[in-house]
Design a protein around this motif. Sequence first.
Motif, short mmCIF file in Angstrom:
data_model
loop_
_atom_site.label_atom_id
_atom_site.label_comp_id
_atom_site.label_asym_id
_atom_site.label_seq_id
_atom_site.Cartn_x
_atom_site.Cartn_y
_atom_site.Cartn_z
N TYR A 27 9.35 -129.05 57.11
CA TYR A 27 10.15 -130.19 57.88
C TYR A 27 11.20 -129.61 58.83
N ALA A 28 11.33 -130.33 60.08
CA ALA A 28 12.62 -130.02 60.82
C ALA A 28 13.87 -129.98 60.36
N ASP A 29 14.86 -129.15 60.15
CA ASP A 29 15.93 -129.44 59.44
C ASP A 29 16.81 -130.60 59.78
N SER A 30 16.47 -131.01 61.16
CA SER A 30 17.22 -132.58 61.27
C SER A 30 16.70 -133.53 60.40
N VAL A 31 15.54 -133.41 60.07
CA VAL A 31 14.90 -134.68 59.15
C VAL A 31 14.65 -134.38 57.78
N LYS A 32 14.98 -133.14 57.52
CA LYS A 32 14.85 -132.90 55.85
C LYS A 32 15.51 -133.89 55.06
N LEU A 44 8.70 -129.93 66.79
CA LEU A 44 7.99 -130.25 65.33
C LEU A 44 8.83 -131.01 64.76
N VAL A 45 8.47 -132.13 64.02
CA VAL A 45 8.98 -132.97 63.05
C VAL A 45 8.62 -132.49 61.75
N ALA A 46 7.47 -132.60 61.33
CA ALA A 46 7.04 -132.28 59.92
C ALA A 46 5.45 -131.86 59.97
N THR A 47 4.96 -131.00 59.16
CA THR A 47 3.54 -130.60 58.99
C THR A 47 3.22 -130.67 57.59
N PHE A 96 12.92 -137.90 56.03
CA PHE A 96 11.48 -138.05 56.40
C PHE A 96 10.62 -137.57 55.27
N THR A 97 9.17 -138.16 55.09
CA THR A 97 8.55 -137.31 54.07
C THR A 97 6.93 -137.76 55.03
N ILE A 98 6.34 -136.56 54.89
CA ILE A 98 5.00 -136.46 55.56
C ILE A 98 4.08 -136.65 54.17
N ALA A 99 2.89 -137.56 54.70
CA ALA A 99 1.82 -137.47 53.58
C ALA A 99 0.47 -137.62 54.17
N ARG A 100 -0.48 -137.26 53.64
CA ARG A 100 -1.97 -137.54 54.09
C ARG A 100 -3.01 -137.87 53.21
N ASP A 101 -3.74 -138.50 53.84
CA ASP A 101 -5.14 -138.92 52.93
C ASP A 101 -6.33 -138.27 53.41
N ASN A 102 -6.66 -137.16 52.86
CA ASN A 102 -7.95 -136.32 53.43
C ASN A 102 -9.14 -137.35 53.64
N ALA A 103 -9.30 -138.19 52.50
CA ALA A 103 -10.58 -139.10 52.75
C ALA A 103 -10.58 -139.90 53.98
N GLU A 104 -9.56 -140.31 54.33
CA GLU A 104 -9.52 -141.02 55.55
C GLU A 104 -9.19 -140.38 56.78
N ASN A 105 -8.81 -138.93 56.76
CA ASN A 105 -8.25 -138.28 58.01
C ASN A 105 -7.22 -138.89 58.59
#
Length: 117
Positions: free
Chosen positions: A59-64, A47-50, A67-76
């Motif tokens: 985030y996994a410790d190795s990428v904190k 796992l990298v990020a959720t 890395f940045t995770i983001a989501r667009d709910n409207a666009e899935n």
Amino acid sequence: QVQLVESGGGLVQAGGSLRLSCAASRSIFRVVAMTWYRQAPGKQRELVATITSGGSTNYADSVKGRFTIARDNAENAVYLQMNSLKPEDTAVYYCNFMAGLVPKGYWGQGTQVTVSS
């Protein structure tokens, strides 16, 4: 059948950046969480990020801090901004959506990220 389509992988020098994208081919009901995993040659998928439907991230410790995770709910859709890349980040990156009344996982086909030293 819902498909997840990833894009944005490629070859980059150490210290560089890439932005991965993953979008569903059609609307998915009740996406609970979106996750990026990666698998390097000869290693297990990790796992990298959720990010959850409520916006909580992990985030996994190795990428904190890189890395940045983001989501667009409207666009899935879900994104992974990767900065300060290192050769050890080289892997095939997969996106995963957990969705449905009884959540099940949907997987993308994977996108290759290669970081040269």
